[in-house]
Design an enzyme around this catalytic site. Structure first.
Site, PDB file in Angstrom:
ATOM      1  NE  ARG A   4       7.666  21.836 -11.399  1.00  0.00           N
ATOM      2  CZ  ARG A   4       6.341  21.835 -11.327  1.00  0.00           C
ATOM      3  NH1 ARG A   4       5.746  21.865 -10.147  1.00  0.00           N
ATOM      4  NH2 ARG A   4       5.595  21.743 -12.418  1.00  0.00           N
TER       5      ARG A   4
ATOM      6  CD  GLN B 188       7.243  19.189  -7.764  1.00  0.00           C
ATOM      7  OE1 GLN B 188       6.409  20.007  -8.102  1.00  0.00           O
ATOM      8  NE2 GLN B 188       8.298  19.514  -7.035  1.00  0.00           N
TER       9      GLN B 188
ATOM     10  CG  HIS C 166       3.748  16.625 -10.970  1.00  0.00           C
ATOM     11  ND1 HIS C 166       3.941  17.432 -12.073  1.00  0.00           N
ATOM     12  CD2 HIS C 166       3.534  17.473  -9.921  1.00  0.00           C
ATOM     13  CE1 HIS C 166       3.835  18.701 -11.714  1.00  0.00           C
ATOM     14  NE2 HIS C 166       3.590  18.751 -10.414  1.00  0.00           N
TER      15      HIS C 166
ATOM     16  NE  ARG D  43      -1.043  20.765 -12.733  1.00  0.00           N
ATOM     17  CZ  ARG D  43      -0.526  21.127 -11.558  1.00  0.00           C
ATOM     18  NH1 ARG D  43      -1.292  21.683 -10.641  1.00  0.00           N
ATOM     19  NH2 ARG D  43       0.746  20.923 -11.292  1.00  0.00           N
TER      20      ARG D  43
ATOM     21  CB  CYS E 216       5.577  18.486  -5.057  1.00  0.00           C
ATOM     22  SG  CYS E 216       3.966  17.932  -4.467  1.00  0.00           S
TER      23      CYS E 216
ATOM     24  CG  ASP F   6       2.171  15.117  -2.806  1.00  0.00           C
ATOM     25  OD1 ASP F   6       1.831  16.277  -2.501  1.00  0.00           O
ATOM     26  OD2 ASP F   6       1.876  14.604  -3.906  1.00  0.00           O
TER      27      ASP F   6
HETATM   28  N1   CP Z   1       3.962  21.334  -7.238  1.00  0.00           N
HETATM   29  C1   CP Z   1       3.058  21.776  -8.162  1.00  0.00           C
HETATM   30  O1   CP Z   1       2.917  21.213  -9.259  1.00  0.00           O
HETATM   31  O2   CP Z   1       2.365  22.864  -7.762  1.00  0.00           O
HETATM   32  P1   CP Z   1       1.103  23.512  -8.467  1.00  0.00           P
HETATM   33  O3   CP Z   1      -0.048  22.556  -8.300  1.00  0.00           O
HETATM   34  O4   CP Z   1       0.898  24.805  -7.748  1.00  0.00           O
HETATM   35  O5   CP Z   1       1.411  23.707  -9.934  1.00  0.00           O
HETATM   36  N1  NVA Z   2      -0.260  14.927  -5.464  1.00  0.00           N
HETATM   37  C1  NVA Z   2      -0.623  16.319  -5.560  1.00  0.00           C
HETATM   38  C2  NVA Z   2       0.445  17.081  -6.245  1.00  0.00           C
HETATM   39  C3  NVA Z   2       0.163  18.560  -6.417  1.00  0.00           C
HETATM   40  C4  NVA Z   2       1.246  19.289  -7.108  1.00  0.00           C
HETATM   41  C5  NVA Z   2      -1.942  16.463  -6.291  1.00  0.00           C
HETATM   42  O1  NVA Z   2      -2.114  15.812  -7.331  1.00  0.00           O
HETATM   43  O2  NVA Z   2      -2.799  17.195  -5.808  1.00  0.00           O
END
Ligand code: CP
Ligand code: NVA
Length: 307
Positions: free
Chosen positions: A292, A136, A133, A106, A264, A225
């Site tokens: 997930r 997700q 992502h 990540r 998400c 989101d």
């Molecule tokens: N939806 C998601 O990826 O959550 P986190 O940022 O908690 O991993």
């Molecule tokens: N769009 C959001 C998704 C988090 C899982 C972010 O990048 O913060």
């Protein structure tokens, strides 16, 4: 042998992605009947997870999924590695490949993910970048199908920031699964014309509206989101520009009566969605979060098996 990476939904062959989805559904059912029946699929193997951004779901669901497959996990803060002091991504990839069997990353720059994958001898999984992502949205499609059947040909509405990582993976999914993605967003937060063109060229149907009511009309699923994703430093501007794009009960009532609401998570109640909707009867956000884990178990097993 080239490792099986999971970098973006539209990097897989369409048939391969469909098979992986079918497998995710099957593996979840098998796990629910007898959780030990899959506890050998990653026995003796190790997943390293590198994070340079916060995470709750991705971190815990990957960790648990790998253990359910009989494997082990290492969680690393990318900034505490020598990466943070300037060791190259390529060298990091080569070294980690000697120790572990699969890497999840990540991070911010998508280019860093691609570089890691290019130099790793083991599979690399995208656990979110600024661009996309895919884990997700793979879990989201799985969730949709559990509630409403095949997603192909259905109408999915995306309301809000349509230029963020989750939205981009939904565009990728539209081309791979063949549904209509009906977007409502201000002009400043539209997906890039190149992405829309590419999605359309690959058979995805994208319709962009400014009015959320038009985008949501008759939709089978409503998505949103956060307005301010991790790393965005223009929060005030986004709050102002996106305030007419809140998913509230009145807007939700314009979707099909059977429509589900997905997000998400993490969510900002009172911003992109009201508490009434996200905590209401049409919301499946916690089933989505659970998926997930089920989805990633299938992704890990697929990445780890030999071609
Ligand atoms: N939806 C998601 O990826 O959550 P986190 O940022 O908690 O991993
Ligand atoms: N769009 C959001 C998704 C988090 C899982 C972010 O990048 O913060």
């Amino acid at each position: 042998m080239t490792p099986r990476h999971f970098l973006d939904l539209n990097r897989l062959e369409q048939s391969q992605l469909h098979r992986l989805m079918a497998r995710a559904h099957d593996m979840k059912a098998r796990f629910q009947r007898d959780r030990l029946s899959i506890a050998h699929l990653a026995r003796g193997q190790v997943l390293a997870m590198l994070f340079s951004k916060p995470s709750t779901r991705t971190r815990v669901s990957f960790d648990v999924a790998m253990r359910q497959l009989g494997g082990e996990t290492i969680v690393l803060n990318a900034n505490e590695l020598q990466l943070g002091r300037g060791e190259t991504i390529a060298d990091t990839a080569r070294v980690l490949s000697r120790y572990v069997d699969v890497i999840m990353l990540r991070t911010t720059a998508h280019a860093d993910l691609l570089e890691l994958a290019e130099h790793a001898d083991v599979p690399v999984i995208n656990g979110l970048t600024d661009l996309s992502h895919p884990c997700q949205v793979f879990a989201d499609v799985m969730t949709f199908e559990e509630y409403l059947g095949p997603i192909s040909g259905r109408k999915i509405a995306w309301i809000g920031d349509a230029n963020n990582n989750v939205a981009t993976s939904w565009l990728h999914a539209a081309s791979m699964f063949g549904f209509i993605l009906s977007i409502a967003c201000p002009e400043a937060y539209r997906p890039s014309p190149e992405l829309v063109q590419d999605t359309t060229a690959r058979g995805g149907q994208i319709v962009i509206h400014e009015d959320p009511g038009e985008a949501i009309a008759g939709a089978d699923c409503v998505l949103t989101d956060v307005w301010v994703s991790m790393g965005h430093d223009d929060g005030d501007r986004r709050m102002k520009m996106l305030r007419d794009y809140q998913v509230d009960a009145a807007l939700m009532s314009r979707a099909a009566p059977h429509a589900i609401f997905m997000h998400c998570l993490p969510a900002q109640r009172g911003h992109e969605v009201t508490g009434e909707v996200i905590d209401g009867p049409q919301s499946v956000v916690f089933e989505e979060a659970e998926n997930r884990m089920h989805a990633q178990r299938a992704i890990l097993a697929w990445c780890l098996e030999a071609e």
